[in-house]
Design an enzyme around this catalytic site. Structure first.
Site, PDB file in Angstrom:
ATOM      1  N   CYS A  83      65.447 -25.730  37.438  1.00  0.00           N
ATOM      2  CA  CYS A  83      64.670 -24.497  37.215  1.00  0.00           C
ATOM      3  C   CYS A  83      64.950 -23.836  35.872  1.00  0.00           C
ATOM      4  CB  CYS A  83      64.927 -23.519  38.351  1.00  0.00           C
ATOM      5  SG  CYS A  83      64.537 -24.235  39.951  1.00  0.00           S
ATOM      6  N   ARG A 135      69.496 -32.641  38.668  1.00  0.00           N
ATOM      7  CA  ARG A 135      68.547 -32.457  37.563  1.00  0.00           C
ATOM      8  C   ARG A 135      69.209 -31.624  36.457  1.00  0.00           C
ATOM      9  NH1 ARG A 135      63.453 -30.114  40.585  1.00  0.00           N
ATOM     10  NH2 ARG A 135      65.133 -29.276  41.871  1.00  0.00           N
ATOM     11  N   PHE A 180      61.809 -17.030  44.867  1.00  0.00           N
ATOM     12  CA  PHE A 180      63.012 -16.755  44.080  1.00  0.00           C
ATOM     13  C   PHE A 180      64.247 -17.374  44.716  1.00  0.00           C
ATOM     14  CE2 PHE A 180      59.973 -13.255  43.620  1.00  0.00           C
ATOM     15  CZ  PHE A 180      59.726 -13.319  42.266  1.00  0.00           C
ATOM     16  N   GLU A 210      68.877 -22.766  45.165  1.00  0.00           N
ATOM     17  CA  GLU A 210      69.340 -23.940  45.889  1.00  0.00           C
ATOM     18  C   GLU A 210      70.729 -23.642  46.430  1.00  0.00           C
ATOM     19  OE1 GLU A 210      68.943 -27.569  43.647  1.00  0.00           O
ATOM     20  OE2 GLU A 210      66.906 -27.012  43.101  1.00  0.00           O
TER      21      GLU A 210
HETATM   22  C1  UGA Z   1      67.402 -20.377  39.990  1.00  0.00           C
HETATM   23  C2  UGA Z   1      67.279 -18.874  40.248  1.00  0.00           C
HETATM   24  O1  UGA Z   1      68.584 -18.296  40.414  1.00  0.00           O
HETATM   25  C3  UGA Z   1      66.429 -18.606  41.487  1.00  0.00           C
HETATM   26  O2  UGA Z   1      66.259 -17.206  41.670  1.00  0.00           O
HETATM   27  C4  UGA Z   1      65.077 -19.284  41.290  1.00  0.00           C
HETATM   28  O3  UGA Z   1      64.242 -19.085  42.415  1.00  0.00           O
HETATM   29  C5  UGA Z   1      65.289 -20.764  41.081  1.00  0.00           C
HETATM   30  O4  UGA Z   1      66.101 -20.968  39.916  1.00  0.00           O
HETATM   31  C6  UGA Z   1      63.938 -21.399  40.887  1.00  0.00           C
HETATM   32  O5  UGA Z   1      63.344 -21.187  39.834  1.00  0.00           O
HETATM   33  O6  UGA Z   1      63.409 -22.006  41.814  1.00  0.00           O
HETATM   34  P1  UGA Z   1      68.927 -22.328  41.011  1.00  0.00           P
HETATM   35  O7  UGA Z   1      68.320 -23.224  39.991  1.00  0.00           O
HETATM   36  O8  UGA Z   1      69.046 -22.780  42.413  1.00  0.00           O
HETATM   37  O9  UGA Z   1      68.134 -20.936  41.082  1.00  0.00           O
HETATM   38  O10 UGA Z   1      70.393 -22.047  40.481  1.00  0.00           O
HETATM   39  P2  UGA Z   1      71.239 -20.780  40.039  1.00  0.00           P
HETATM   40  O11 UGA Z   1      72.087 -20.335  41.149  1.00  0.00           O
HETATM   41  O12 UGA Z   1      70.380 -19.793  39.372  1.00  0.00           O
HETATM   42  O13 UGA Z   1      72.184 -21.462  38.950  1.00  0.00           O
HETATM   43  C7  UGA Z   1      71.617 -22.028  37.770  1.00  0.00           C
HETATM   44  C8  UGA Z   1      72.692 -22.569  36.880  1.00  0.00           C
HETATM   45  O14 UGA Z   1      73.376 -21.513  36.244  1.00  0.00           O
HETATM   46  C9  UGA Z   1      73.752 -23.422  37.538  1.00  0.00           C
HETATM   47  O15 UGA Z   1      73.962 -24.579  36.767  1.00  0.00           O
HETATM   48  C10 UGA Z   1      74.975 -22.539  37.538  1.00  0.00           C
HETATM   49  O16 UGA Z   1      76.162 -23.277  37.481  1.00  0.00           O
HETATM   50  C11 UGA Z   1      74.770 -21.733  36.277  1.00  0.00           C
HETATM   51  N1  UGA Z   1      75.461 -20.425  36.256  1.00  0.00           N
HETATM   52  C12 UGA Z   1      75.143 -19.469  37.150  1.00  0.00           C
HETATM   53  C13 UGA Z   1      76.412 -20.169  35.290  1.00  0.00           C
HETATM   54  O17 UGA Z   1      76.710 -21.015  34.445  1.00  0.00           O
HETATM   55  N2  UGA Z   1      77.029 -18.946  35.263  1.00  0.00           N
HETATM   56  C14 UGA Z   1      76.736 -17.978  36.156  1.00  0.00           C
HETATM   57  O18 UGA Z   1      77.334 -16.893  36.081  1.00  0.00           O
HETATM   58  C15 UGA Z   1      75.775 -18.247  37.129  1.00  0.00           C
END
Ligand code: UGA
Length: 443
Positions: free
Chosen positions: A270, A340, A159, A162
């Site tokens: 992801c 990505r 989980f 990044e």
């Molecule tokens: C996500 C999950 O949060 C991890 O728990 C999971 O392990 C991982 O995918 C995976 O499948 O390996 P990650 O892709 O690193 O992690 O990024 P996040 O921090 O989840 O952010 C995802 C996207 O959502 C980003 O583009 C971020 O800018 C956006 N975001 C996040 C929003 O637009 N609003 C928010 O309030 C939070």
């Protein structure tokens, strides 16, 4: 299985997940071998260089190479000989021809490893896979391994986020292991004993539940983001303010404030591909309607990109042709160089395709962005990027941009117009410096 402290671990795949996992397990005291089929990556890692940007990982890699507990190889026979526990950490990207997951790397990991497993061995998948994959792989592993049924497979999703990969690996918020084998459970428990002793919940489930935990967690997170972005759409036309709305919602602890940040929406390697793969799998299982809401989640997310472009277009008088546009941010989120499915780059490329002269700056992702989008212009500092801009778009909320000085930026742009795609700036502060400030979901 040998005792925990002497357990030797192989990590297959050295991308964000694998390289971070390998370095962290070594830091925790295990002897680790990282395996990848990409020789260049392995050469880099052997020489102490991380092939991507992940805060804290460089130091951890260097320190653990020095201890002699961390090695790298491209040879499955060597890895099989060395390790008692193998962790599959390869990617499962979206297929080119559909929304489904491309399983070629996980399949290949099992097929390449299995023929070398001559003694009882535990193989644990950590990659994100469609529910049902692990059971198929378990059968394949036992069929191909000389150890037969003694080569056992479990699934333990990761989980980690990044940008926080080291922290999330060393201090996971939960460990889930899908297996009905006491040997697999024992090996995974031994791996995380330290964390479990410190209070990390340890859940043993069947294979299918473990696979589903991961995809449903990401589906939930994506839904939460799209929910608040849907509220942003409504707020814009209703005359409301989505930032105040989100704050007010967050005080209800059943809702909570995390992942309720309105803006340009989610991207990365992801969330987008996981919700699409989840829908594709539901379709195969005959329960397509159960996840049809995810189609809407995806659509809301895509609309945020279009809306951001519209706002910028309005600000410059309705047409991008021949205009100078600055995009701050290329990574899909701050503290990462991962581009990505990056919303920022997608927006930048679309605006360029509409005839604007687009210059992008990102503190870490420039090299990757340039490779993927050679048609865009790149600058190596925020001020250089903003020179002569008709409009500036903040699309990835790096601290450097959040803390930008409006007066300083004003001195280089042609027009003081900013679109805050991440609701990262204080509108009052920017307007006080003479900027025309626009954001998603606000007046
Ligand atoms: C996500 C999950 O949060 C991890 O728990 C999971 O392990 C991982 O995918 C995976 O499948 O390996 P990650 O892709 O690193 O992690 O990024 P996040 O921090 O989840 O952010 C995802 C996207 O959502 C980003 O583009 C971020 O800018 C956006 N975001 C996040 C929003 O637009 N609003 C928010 O309030 C939070």
């Amino acid at each position: 299985m040998v005792e925990a402290e002497r357990m030797r671990v192989c990590v297959i795949g050295t991308g964000y997940l694998g390289a971070t996992t390998a370095a962290c397990l070594s830091e925790m005291g295990f002897e680790v071998i990282g395996l990848d089929v990409d020789e260049d990556k392995i050469d880099m890692l052997r020489s102490g260089r991380v092939p991507f940007y992940e805060p804290g990982l460089d130091e951890l890699l260097a320190e653990n190479l020095k201890t002699g507990r961390l090695h790298f190889t491209t040879d499955f026979a060597e890895a099989a000989d060395f390790a008692d526990l193998h962790l599959i950490c390869v990617g499962t990207p979206q297929r080119d021809d559909s929304g489904a997951a491309d399983l070629r790397y996980v399949n290949s990991a099992v097929e390449c490893l299995a023929p070398h497993l001559k003694r009882p061995t535990v193989v644990v998948g950590r990659s994100t896979v469609p529910v049902g994959t692990a059971a198929t792989l378990a059968a394949r592993l036992a069929a191909l391994a000389p150890a037969g049924e003694e080569a056992e497979l479990g699934w333990s999703p990761e989980f980690l986020r990044e940008g926080f990969g080291v922290e999330d690996t060393l201090r996971p918020n939960r460990i889930v292991i899908g297996t009905n084998s006491p040997r697999v459970e024992k090996a995974v428990r031994a791996l995380w004993q330290q964390q479990v002793d410190e209070g990390t919940p340890f859940l043993v489930t069947d294979l299918q539940t473990a696979e589903l935990v991961k995809v449903s967690a990401n589906a939930f997170l994506a839904t939460k983001i799209s929910f608040i972005n849907a509220m942003a759409e409504v707020s814009e036309v209703a005359g409301a303010d989505v930032i105040q709305l989100a704050e007010a919602l967050s005080y209800d602890d059943r809702i909570g404030g995390k992942f309720l940040g309105p803006g340009l929406g989610f991207g990365g390697g992801c969330l987008p591909k996981d919700i699409r793969a989840f829908m594709a799998r539901a379709d195969e299982l005959g329960v397509e309607p159960a996840l049809s809401f995810l189609r809407e989640v995806d659509a809301i997310n895509q609309r945020r990109r279009a809306r951001t472009i519209d706002i910028a277009r309005q600000l410059i008088g309705g047409n991008f042709a021949g205009r100078t546009v600055t995009v701050l941010g290329a990574a899909f989120k701050p503290n990462s160089d991962d581009i990505r499915d990056s919303p920022a780059l997608d927006v930048a490329a679309t605006i360029a395709s509409l005839g604007a002269h687009v210059t992008v700056y990102d503190p870490q992702a420039l090299e990757r962005a340039r490779e993927a989008h050679p048609e865009l212009n790149y600058a190596t500092s925020m001020l250089d990027a903003a020179r002569d801009a008709d409009v500036v778009l903040l699309l990835t909320e790096w601290a450097e941009f959040r803390e930008a000085n409006p007066e300083e930026l004003a001195s280089v742009v042609a027009q003081k117009r900013i679109v805050d795609g991440r609701n990262a700036l204080d509108p009052t502060f920017w307007r006080a410096s003479g900027w025309t400030y626009r954001a998603l979901g606000r007046q």
